[in-house]
Design an enzyme around this catalytic site. Structure first.
Site, mmCIF file in Angstrom:
data_model
loop_
_atom_site.group_PDB
_atom_site.id
_atom_site.type_symbol
_atom_site.label_atom_id
_atom_site.label_comp_id
_atom_site.label_asym_id
_atom_site.label_seq_id
_atom_site.Cartn_x
_atom_site.Cartn_y
_atom_site.Cartn_z
ATOM 1 N N CYS A 87 -0.501 4.138 2.094
ATOM 2 C CA CYS A 87 -0.300 4.008 3.548
ATOM 3 C C CYS A 87 1.154 4.278 3.930
ATOM 4 O O CYS A 87 1.423 4.908 4.949
ATOM 5 C CB CYS A 87 -0.647 2.595 4.017
ATOM 6 S SG CYS A 87 -2.108 1.892 3.266
ATOM 7 N N ASP A 88 2.105 3.785 3.145
ATOM 8 C CA ASP A 88 3.503 3.746 3.594
ATOM 9 C C ASP A 88 4.454 4.644 2.810
ATOM 10 O O ASP A 88 5.613 4.800 3.213
ATOM 11 C CB ASP A 88 4.028 2.297 3.509
ATOM 12 C CG ASP A 88 3.195 1.349 4.367
ATOM 13 O OD1 ASP A 88 2.682 1.792 5.403
ATOM 14 O OD2 ASP A 88 3.039 0.172 3.985
ATOM 15 N N CYS A 102 0.830 -1.213 0.000
ATOM 16 C CA CYS A 102 0.000 0.000 0.000
ATOM 17 C C CYS A 102 0.861 1.258 0.000
ATOM 18 O O CYS A 102 1.338 1.690 1.056
ATOM 19 C CB CYS A 102 -0.932 -0.019 1.212
ATOM 20 S SG CYS A 102 -1.979 1.443 1.323
#
Ligand code: NAP
Length: 308
Positions: free
Chosen positions: A140-141, A137
């Site tokens: 997300c990261d 992701c």
């Protein structure tokens, strides 16, 4: 009455665009609706930075914001939601049940809209460095890789779109793809090729993901040159396709050879009163716009099934 005592008109497994669109249509038609979602409203789209091809949003819309808007709209018409992981369903008979980490729920109809999850690459180092450089992701990261070099694996729409997102943070993004032809649509190919921070490593396969505490490099084999090289990266993002989330299904709901649920145009499955919508369904185009359409059709079909 508690939720577990209630028999809902429609139980919906999955709070992504398909499930929430069905919830909007069904609850607006005065059906009682419970949506069971394990993570986030919006499902996979909530982990996408920007949704650019959904009609009506000329500037695009954030994936997480889109998910929240769908939930708010469903709740406005009376949809109830629970956060729980589904462990099993019993779909035969007049009352369908869904077993979850939070208890069992009952409904007169059931919609499976549980979508897909990222496929693992299956190379040494992937499991070991999950959350320590291996990610599925970028939204997300990606932020953690400011001014660092990272790799993205895959040649589809997801790989290219997320690689471009990563160039906001990373100093360089390698796209490692196993063939010399990309699977992604033209507009994404053109944009990725024009991005000076992106370097393509084609005809290439990741052999191992290496490091001590976290990812430090990947070993890449180029099959055309028959050569192996070590590419120094501190993160690797895997976008090598999707797996349908059907582990909890009972065997009476028919799936195809890849595990996607087979429906007709009314979104009916092989079991009366059970519907499927969105990415989980066998279909030719997995997009938000087709997921919301599936959801609407499934809600109308369920309404017809109950009230003719
Ligand atoms: P996908 O289209 O299935 O692409 C997966 C990619 O991973 C392919 O390039 C494939 O290579 C590669 N791959 C698969 N297994 C591999 C392995 N073991 N080792 C190395 N590479 C491997 O998956 P996706 O990109 O996640 O897209 C899924 C769906 O979402 C698609 O329908 C897509 O159109 C849609 N989507 C749309 C958008 C958008 O419209 N903007 C954005 C994201 C996703 P090959 O090409 O050689 O098979």
């Amino acid at each position: 009455m508690t939720r577990q005592e209630t028999i809902y008109d429609m139980l919906i497994v999955g709070g992504g665009p398909a499930g929430l669109s069905a919830a909007i249509y069904a609850s607006r038609a005065r059906m009682s609706v419970l949506v069971i979602e394990a993570m986030l409203s919006g499902g996979q789209i909530a982990t996408t930075e920007r949704l650019e091809n959904y009609p009506g949003f000329p500037e695009g819309i954030g994936g997480a914001e889109f998910g929240q808007l769908l939930e708010a709209q469903a709740r406005r018409f009376g949809t109830e939601m629970v956060l729980a992981t589904v462990t099993g369903v019993s779909s035969e008979g007049e009352i369908k049940t869904v077993q979850t980490s939070n208890g069992t729920y009952r409904g007169r109809t059931l919609l499976i809209a549980s979508g897909t999850r990222p496929r693992a690459l299956g190379v040494p180092g992937e499991e070991e460095f999950k959350g320590r450089g291996v990610s599925y992701c970028a939204t997300c990261d990606g932020f953690f890789y400011q001014d660092q070099e990272v790799a993205v694996v895959g040649g589809g729409d997801s790989a290219l779109q997320e690689a471009m997102f990563l160039t906001k943070f990373a100093s360089k993004v390698y796209i490692i793809h196993r063939r010399d032809q990309l699977r992604a649509i033209n507009i994404l190919r053109e944009r990725a090729k024009a991005n000076p921070k992106i370097e393509f490593l084609l005809d290439s396969q990741v052999r191992t993901i290496n490091g001590t505490d976290s990812v430090e490099s990947v070993t890449v084999y180029n099959k055309k040159l028959d050569k192996t090289r070590e590419v120094k990266v501190s993160g690797i993002f895997l976008y090598v396709g999707l797996i349908p989330n059907t582990d909890f299904l009972d065997s009476s709901i028919k799936v195809d050879e890849y595990g996607y649920i087979i429906t007709n145009e009314a979104m009916e499955t092989s079991v009366a009163g059970v519907y499927a919508a969105g990415d989980i369904r066998q279909k030719s185009l997995r997009q938000v716009v087709t997921a919301v359409a599936d959801g609407a059709i499934a809600a109308v079909s369920a309404n017809n099934y109950l009230y003719g």
